[in-house]
Motif scaffolding. Structure first.
Motif, short mmCIF file in Angstrom:
data_model
loop_
_atom_site.label_atom_id
_atom_site.label_comp_id
_atom_site.label_asym_id
_atom_site.label_seq_id
_atom_site.Cartn_x
_atom_site.Cartn_y
_atom_site.Cartn_z
N GLU A 66 0.82 -1.04 0.21
CA GLU A 66 0.10 -0.50 0.06
C GLU A 66 0.96 1.26 -0.70
O GLU A 66 0.51 2.88 -0.25
CB GLU A 66 -1.07 0.06 1.51
CG GLU A 66 -1.75 -1.17 0.95
CD GLU A 66 -3.14 -0.77 0.41
OE1 GLU A 66 -3.18 0.20 -0.31
OE2 GLU A 66 -3.43 -1.64 0.24
N LEU A 67 2.24 1.26 -0.17
CA LEU A 67 3.64 2.18 0.32
C LEU A 67 3.92 2.80 -1.16
O LEU A 67 4.42 1.19 -1.89
CB LEU A 67 4.06 2.17 1.76
CG LEU A 67 3.68 1.98 2.64
CD1 LEU A 67 4.38 1.50 3.44
CD2 LEU A 67 3.32 3.35 3.35
N PRO A 68 4.11 4.23 -1.55
CA PRO A 68 5.03 4.74 -2.66
C PRO A 68 6.00 3.48 -2.86
O PRO A 68 7.14 2.45 -1.26
CB PRO A 68 4.36 6.01 -2.73
CG PRO A 68 4.96 6.42 -1.40
CD PRO A 68 4.21 4.91 -0.52
N GLU A 69 7.11 4.09 -3.36
CA GLU A 69 7.94 4.01 -3.77
C GLU A 69 8.77 4.11 -1.88
O GLU A 69 8.52 4.70 -1.58
CB GLU A 69 8.91 4.24 -4.81
CG GLU A 69 8.42 4.13 -5.95
CD GLU A 69 9.07 2.81 -7.19
OE1 GLU A 69 9.96 2.56 -6.45
OE2 GLU A 69 7.86 2.36 -7.48
N PRO A 70 10.48 3.51 -2.06
CA PRO A 70 11.11 2.87 -0.74
C PRO A 70 11.62 4.25 -0.30
O PRO A 70 11.77 5.29 0.65
CB PRO A 70 12.60 2.90 -1.28
CG PRO A 70 11.91 1.02 -1.73
CD PRO A 70 11.10 1.98 -2.87
N VAL A 71 11.94 5.77 -1.23
CA VAL A 71 12.26 7.04 -1.26
C VAL A 71 11.21 7.89 -0.57
O VAL A 71 11.74 8.24 0.63
CB VAL A 71 12.85 7.20 -1.94
CG1 VAL A 71 12.28 7.70 -2.90
CG2 VAL A 71 14.18 8.91 -1.58
N PHE A 95 15.40 3.08 7.60
CA PHE A 95 15.05 2.65 6.62
C PHE A 95 15.37 2.28 5.17
O PHE A 95 15.48 2.86 4.53
CB PHE A 95 13.24 3.10 6.18
CG PHE A 95 12.06 2.80 4.86
CD1 PHE A 95 11.22 1.55 5.68
CD2 PHE A 95 12.79 2.66 4.43
CE1 PHE A 95 10.64 0.57 4.31
CE2 PHE A 95 11.64 2.08 3.12
CZ PHE A 95 10.74 1.52 3.07
N PRO A 96 15.60 1.26 4.71
CA PRO A 96 16.80 1.07 2.93
C PRO A 96 16.11 1.71 1.83
O PRO A 96 14.74 1.39 1.97
CB PRO A 96 16.72 -1.22 3.36
CG PRO A 96 15.72 -1.79 4.21
CD PRO A 96 15.62 -0.34 4.81
N ILE A 97 16.53 2.17 1.36
CA ILE A 97 16.25 3.59 0.68
C ILE A 97 16.85 2.83 -1.23
O ILE A 97 16.61 2.80 -2.29
CB ILE A 97 15.75 4.08 0.68
CG1 ILE A 97 16.70 5.12 0.83
CG2 ILE A 97 15.01 5.02 1.35
CD1 ILE A 97 16.54 6.79 1.07
N LEU A 124 22.15 12.39 -3.12
CA LEU A 124 20.77 12.09 -3.79
C LEU A 124 19.70 12.36 -3.50
O LEU A 124 18.48 12.94 -3.92
CB LEU A 124 21.04 12.02 -5.53
CG LEU A 124 20.49 11.54 -6.56
CD1 LEU A 124 20.12 13.52 -6.72
CD2 LEU A 124 20.45 10.98 -7.31
N TYR A 125 18.98 11.34 -2.95
CA TYR A 125 17.91 10.68 -2.21
C TYR A 125 17.76 11.76 -1.36
O TYR A 125 16.84 12.53 -1.46
CB TYR A 125 17.96 9.43 -1.62
CG TYR A 125 17.87 8.10 -1.91
CD1 TYR A 125 16.52 8.47 -3.59
CD2 TYR A 125 18.41 6.87 -2.78
CE1 TYR A 125 16.61 7.85 -4.91
CE2 TYR A 125 18.08 6.06 -3.13
CZ TYR A 125 17.83 6.11 -4.97
OH TYR A 125 17.33 5.44 -5.53
N ILE A 126 18.20 12.13 -0.72
CA ILE A 126 18.03 13.37 0.43
C ILE A 126 17.36 14.65 0.20
O ILE A 126 16.61 15.08 0.44
CB ILE A 126 19.33 13.47 1.30
CG1 ILE A 126 19.72 11.85 2.48
CG2 ILE A 126 19.39 14.68 2.44
CD1 ILE A 126 20.28 11.52 3.24
#
Length: 270
Positions: A66-71, A95-97, A124-126
């Motif tokens: 039910e959740l979106p992409e890990p990031v 939480f691993p992304i 980059l993710y942050i």
């Protein structure tokens, strides 16, 4: 033989999806416990975080489907934790992304689960999360400023009313404009009450005749309610409750261990 042992080790290593599910289950249980300790429902958390109750429940129940992409899920966990008074950035960082397992080139290092996680990728993710939140906040602030300016600047309306009436239709439009202006002024009349608990106490809050909250709040809780007409607050331990009306200096509601009820109407001093 070495190749066979390495193959067995890779097959026994949990996949990134399994790691996310296990970590999210532990994080969701912690968030659920803290939320219940603060006496907050999922609907109240949705108002605080601007996240739908469905996604909040999916986080607590570790429902990755039910959740979106890990990031993005990591960003939701951070907002959830911040709203509960936790360190959202530190809490959500576990939480691993990263990407799924890939083939490694000679000389590359792994983190122990045969998964690539370059430092620049985390940066980059942050950066993407920060830009997304900052952009959304800027858009909301801009829209709020435009609405506030249009309500506080009556010059266009005064110019329209100053023009001599020509037809009956113009007179009707002017009366409608005056009526809308009066309604808007009344709508802005609100009363806001903030509660800070020095000690735990049973609390009942009624806004405009409707019960907004009834139950026991723990020591250190801070809650705010807004009403258009009037707000009524009743406390079982009045000495342990500080009340702030319309963001004024908080005052003690009453004597310790005593039950007290107060009713505050809009545009009245307390």
């Amino acid at each position: 033989m070495k190749w066979l042992r390495r193959k067995d080790k890779l097959e026994s290593t949990p996949s990134i999806e399994q790691q996310r599910a296990e970590i999210l289950a532990d994080m969701g249980a912690q968030l659920w416990t803290v939320r219940l300790e603060q006496g907050l429902s999922l609907h109240e958390m949705a108002l605080l975080t601007k996240i739908s109750p469905r996604l909040l429940q999916a986080i607590e129940q570790a429902n990755l489907a039910e959740l979106p992409e890990p990031v993005y899920t990591q960003g939701l966990i951070r907002q959830f934790a911040d709203a509960l008074g936790l360190n959202g950035a530190e809490f959500s960082s576990t939480f691993p992304i990263g990407m799924n397992r890939v083939s490694l080139k000679p000389g590359w290092k792994t983190n122990g689960v045969d998964q690539l996680r370059p430092v620049h990728l985390y940066v980059l993710y942050i950066f993407v999360i920060f830009c997304s939140v900052s952009g959304l906040s800027g858009l909301l602030n801009s829209a709020t400023s435009q609405v506030s300016y249009s309500q506080s600047n009556p010059k266009p309306q005064r110019q329209r009313l100053a023009q001599p009436p020509v037809t009956q239709n113009n007179q009707t439009q002017q009366r409608q404009a005056l009526s809308e202006s009066f309604s808007s002024t009344n709508a802005n009349q609100q009363v806001q009450i903030g509660l800070t608990l020095k000690e735990k106490s049973w609390i009942r809050v009624v806004a405009d005749g409707k019960v907004q909250y009834e139950g026991e709040l723990p020591q250190g809780s801070q809650r705010t309610w807004i009403a258009q007409g009037e707000l009524t607050v009743k406390a079982g331990n009045a000495g342990g409750v500080l009340v702030s009306v319309n963001k004024q200096q908080p005052k003690q509601l009453g004597e310790p261990g005593k039950v007290k009820q107060v009713t505050i109407a809009a545009n009245t001093e307390y």
